[in-house]
Design a protein around this motif. Structure first.
Motif, PDB file in Angstrom:
ATOM      1  N   ILE A 207      14.686  22.941  50.639  1.00  0.00           N
ATOM      2  CA  ILE A 207      13.758  22.256  50.394  1.00  0.00           C
ATOM      3  C   ILE A 207      14.284  21.142  49.090  1.00  0.00           C
ATOM      4  CG2 ILE A 207      12.041  22.254  48.331  1.00  0.00           C
ATOM      5  CD1 ILE A 207      11.465  25.341  49.634  1.00  0.00           C
ATOM      6  N   SER A 208      15.133  21.619  48.233  1.00  0.00           N
ATOM      7  CA  SER A 208      15.670  20.583  47.546  1.00  0.00           C
ATOM      8  C   SER A 208      16.812  19.406  48.056  1.00  0.00           C
ATOM      9  CB  SER A 208      17.000  21.507  46.565  1.00  0.00           C
ATOM     10  OG  SER A 208      17.965  21.890  47.230  1.00  0.00           O
ATOM     11  N   GLY A 209      17.003  19.760  49.335  1.00  0.00           N
ATOM     12  CA  GLY A 209      17.837  18.568  50.004  1.00  0.00           C
ATOM     13  C   GLY A 209      16.753  17.470  50.505  1.00  0.00           C
ATOM     14  N   ARG A 210      15.543  18.103  50.747  1.00  0.00           N
ATOM     15  CA  ARG A 210      14.528  17.276  51.472  1.00  0.00           C
ATOM     16  C   ARG A 210      13.754  16.592  50.226  1.00  0.00           C
ATOM     17  NH1 ARG A 210      12.847  21.501  55.211  1.00  0.00           N
ATOM     18  NH2 ARG A 210      11.229  21.903  53.490  1.00  0.00           N
ATOM     19  N   GLU A 211      13.741  17.327  49.067  1.00  0.00           N
ATOM     20  CA  GLU A 211      12.637  16.946  48.073  1.00  0.00           C
ATOM     21  C   GLU A 211      13.303  15.939  46.794  1.00  0.00           C
ATOM     22  OE1 GLU A 211       9.555  16.882  48.876  1.00  0.00           O
ATOM     23  OE2 GLU A 211       9.518  18.273  50.502  1.00  0.00           O
ATOM     24  N   ARG A 212      14.624  15.952  46.919  1.00  0.00           N
ATOM     25  CA  ARG A 212      15.136  15.728  45.466  1.00  0.00           C
ATOM     26  C   ARG A 212      14.860  14.037  45.205  1.00  0.00           C
ATOM     27  NH1 ARG A 212      20.769  17.075  45.844  1.00  0.00           N
ATOM     28  NH2 ARG A 212      20.462  17.880  47.660  1.00  0.00           N
ATOM     29  N   GLU A 213      14.357  13.204  46.344  1.00  0.00           N
ATOM     30  CA  GLU A 213      14.230  11.812  46.245  1.00  0.00           C
ATOM     31  C   GLU A 213      12.591  11.748  45.645  1.00  0.00           C
ATOM     32  OE1 GLU A 213      16.516   9.677  46.401  1.00  0.00           O
ATOM     33  OE2 GLU A 213      17.856  10.897  46.966  1.00  0.00           O
TER      34      GLU A 213
ATOM     35  N   GLN B 147      16.790  16.552  41.165  1.00  0.00           N
ATOM     36  CA  GLN B 147      18.400  16.653  41.132  1.00  0.00           C
ATOM     37  C   GLN B 147      19.077  16.789  40.141  1.00  0.00           C
ATOM     38  OE1 GLN B 147      19.672  13.068  43.045  1.00  0.00           O
ATOM     39  NE2 GLN B 147      21.711  14.031  43.581  1.00  0.00           N
ATOM     40  N   GLU B 148      18.810  15.930  38.955  1.00  0.00           N
ATOM     41  CA  GLU B 148      19.414  16.570  37.705  1.00  0.00           C
ATOM     42  C   GLU B 148      19.441  17.798  37.316  1.00  0.00           C
ATOM     43  OE1 GLU B 148      17.309  13.886  38.118  1.00  0.00           O
ATOM     44  OE2 GLU B 148      18.755  12.164  38.194  1.00  0.00           O
ATOM     45  N   SER B 149      18.043  18.660  37.293  1.00  0.00           N
ATOM     46  CA  SER B 149      17.731  19.778  37.148  1.00  0.00           C
ATOM     47  C   SER B 149      18.439  20.757  37.991  1.00  0.00           C
ATOM     48  CB  SER B 149      16.452  20.278  37.077  1.00  0.00           C
ATOM     49  OG  SER B 149      15.978  21.489  36.864  1.00  0.00           O
ATOM     50  N   THR B 150      18.505  20.454  39.263  1.00  0.00           N
ATOM     51  CA  THR B 150      19.282  21.406  39.977  1.00  0.00           C
ATOM     52  C   THR B 150      20.819  21.200  40.250  1.00  0.00           C
ATOM     53  OG1 THR B 150      18.993  19.931  42.001  1.00  0.00           O
ATOM     54  CG2 THR B 150      17.205  21.592  41.766  1.00  0.00           C
ATOM     55  N   HIS B 151      21.319  20.116  39.765  1.00  0.00           N
ATOM     56  CA  HIS B 151      22.835  20.082  40.044  1.00  0.00           C
ATOM     57  C   HIS B 151      23.463  20.744  38.598  1.00  0.00           C
ATOM     58  CE1 HIS B 151      26.386  17.892  40.987  1.00  0.00           C
ATOM     59  NE2 HIS B 151      26.553  17.676  39.700  1.00  0.00           N
ATOM     60  N   LYS B 152      22.626  21.290  37.696  1.00  0.00           N
ATOM     61  CA  LYS B 152      23.287  22.211  36.940  1.00  0.00           C
ATOM     62  C   LYS B 152      24.145  23.377  37.400  1.00  0.00           C
ATOM     63  CE  LYS B 152      19.522  21.149  33.337  1.00  0.00           C
ATOM     64  NZ  LYS B 152      18.579  21.714  32.471  1.00  0.00           N
TER      65      LYS B 152
ATOM     66  N   GLN C 176      27.455  22.338  38.742  1.00  0.00           N
ATOM     67  CA  GLN C 176      28.348  21.703  37.719  1.00  0.00           C
ATOM     68  C   GLN C 176      29.079  23.007  36.895  1.00  0.00           C
ATOM     69  OE1 GLN C 176      29.097  18.619  36.773  1.00  0.00           O
ATOM     70  NE2 GLN C 176      30.171  19.612  34.859  1.00  0.00           N
ATOM     71  N   GLN C 177      28.145  23.940  36.421  1.00  0.00           N
ATOM     72  CA  GLN C 177      28.535  25.314  36.018  1.00  0.00           C
ATOM     73  C   GLN C 177      29.520  26.102  36.734  1.00  0.00           C
ATOM     74  OE1 GLN C 177      25.647  28.077  34.887  1.00  0.00           O
ATOM     75  NE2 GLN C 177      26.672  28.986  33.164  1.00  0.00           N
ATOM     76  N   LEU C 178      29.491  26.023  38.012  1.00  0.00           N
ATOM     77  CA  LEU C 178      30.383  26.672  38.826  1.00  0.00           C
ATOM     78  C   LEU C 178      31.798  25.853  38.996  1.00  0.00           C
ATOM     79  CD1 LEU C 178      31.468  28.772  40.784  1.00  0.00           C
ATOM     80  CD2 LEU C 178      30.172  27.809  42.645  1.00  0.00           C
ATOM     81  N   LYS C 179      31.730  24.547  38.836  1.00  0.00           N
ATOM     82  CA  LYS C 179      32.957  23.639  38.609  1.00  0.00           C
ATOM     83  C   LYS C 179      33.515  24.027  37.345  1.00  0.00           C
ATOM     84  CE  LYS C 179      33.300  19.651  36.915  1.00  0.00           C
ATOM     85  NZ  LYS C 179      33.440  18.243  36.624  1.00  0.00           N
ATOM     86  N   GLU C 180      32.917  24.182  36.284  1.00  0.00           N
ATOM     87  CA  GLU C 180      33.315  24.312  35.032  1.00  0.00           C
ATOM     88  C   GLU C 180      34.182  25.885  35.088  1.00  0.00           C
ATOM     89  OE1 GLU C 180      30.210  23.780  32.394  1.00  0.00           O
ATOM     90  OE2 GLU C 180      30.073  21.944  32.483  1.00  0.00           O
ATOM     91  N   PHE C 181      33.352  26.879  35.660  1.00  0.00           N
ATOM     92  CA  PHE C 181      34.061  28.228  35.663  1.00  0.00           C
ATOM     93  C   PHE C 181      35.316  28.040  36.515  1.00  0.00           C
ATOM     94  CE2 PHE C 181      29.592  30.271  35.800  1.00  0.00           C
ATOM     95  CZ  PHE C 181      29.521  30.052  34.331  1.00  0.00           C
ATOM     96  N   LEU C 182      35.333  27.403  37.813  1.00  0.00           N
ATOM     97  CA  LEU C 182      36.376  27.291  38.403  1.00  0.00           C
ATOM     98  C   LEU C 182      37.606  26.391  37.906  1.00  0.00           C
ATOM     99  CD1 LEU C 182      34.680  26.415  41.858  1.00  0.00           C
ATOM    100  CD2 LEU C 182      36.428  28.419  41.374  1.00  0.00           C
ATOM    101  N   THR C 183      37.210  25.338  37.096  1.00  0.00           N
ATOM    102  CA  THR C 183      38.532  24.639  36.352  1.00  0.00           C
ATOM    103  C   THR C 183      38.817  25.562  35.128  1.00  0.00           C
ATOM    104  OG1 THR C 183      37.053  22.666  36.566  1.00  0.00           O
ATOM    105  CG2 THR C 183      38.493  22.701  34.896  1.00  0.00           C
ATOM    106  N   ASP C 184      38.064  26.238  34.581  1.00  0.00           N
ATOM    107  CA  ASP C 184      38.772  26.983  33.418  1.00  0.00           C
ATOM    108  C   ASP C 184      39.581  28.072  34.189  1.00  0.00           C
ATOM    109  OD1 ASP C 184      37.453  25.691  31.644  1.00  0.00           O
ATOM    110  OD2 ASP C 184      35.764  27.419  31.277  1.00  0.00           O
TER     111      ASP C 184
END
Length: 196
Positions: free
Chosen positions: A105-111, A117-122, A125-133
């Motif tokens: 759904i998110s892939g089809r409806e983001r436009e 898109q900004e809301s779902t990208h959280k 983004q959070q997983l990237k921060e966990f992995l970076t740390d």
């Protein structure tokens, strides 16, 4: 008790919305249809979510992986690179597969949905921060080579995101081996590349 009942109502409405939107698209379903499928009135849906877009965003945040991953990084990391990356990957793929309708759904409806898109990208983004740390701390402990921890996090995340979305979309490339085989091979390569 009352908060549990409220959560049960919200969960039923979110589940109905996910099922209907996965089948017919965001614009192909009304709030009345969602409420009816969930066994509630449209008024109850609006009391819980205020709008259809807020309902979809709430479902995405309720069922996606940020909270579960935070718990995993806070409580289950062993500081053994192979063990940790296997655990992270297995959980990531399990959650992505479990939530495949929502991800489609998110892939089809983001436009079509402003701010969605900004809301779902959280979550990524959070997983990237966990992995970076995590990679930064592993370097500080002398357990991986010097590298850019943020780049390693992005590479790791997108390697698994690609496989997860391929699996969700029944990509024939992935038919040759199981997701577990993919996880094991990718983690083996990643571990060899980062181990001093």
């Amino acid at each position: 008790m009352n908060s549990n009942r409220k959560q049960d109502t919200a969960d039923k409405i979110m589940t109905a919305a996910i099922d209907l939107m996965a089948e017919r698209g965001y614009n192909g379903v009304t709030t009345e249809e969602i409420a009816t499928k969930a066994g509630f009135s449209e008024k109850t849906l609006f009391r819980h979510f205020k709008s259809k877009q807020n309902l979809l965003e709430s479902a995405f945040h309720r069922y996606h992986y940020a909270e579960e991953m935070k718990d995993l990084f806070d409580k289950k990391i062993t500081w053994d690179l192979h063990t940790d990356l296997m655990m992270i990957s297995r959980n990531y793929h399990r959650i992505m597969h479990q939530n495949r309708k929502l991800i489609q759904i998110s892939g089809r409806e983001r436009e079509n949905l402003p701010g969605f898109q900004e809301s779902t990208h959280k979550h990524p983004q959070q997983l990237k921060e966990f992995l970076t740390d995590y990679f930064e701390e592993m370097y500080n402990k002398g357990k991986i080579i010097q590298t850019d921890p943020e780049r390693q996090a992005v590479v790791f995340l997108y390697m698994h995101y690609g496989a997860a979305t391929g699996r969700i979309n029944n990509d024939p490339i992935l038919e040759a081996f199981s997701i577990e085989d993919f996880i094991e091979e990718s983690i083996s390569i990643f571990t060899r590349a980062l181990t001093p």
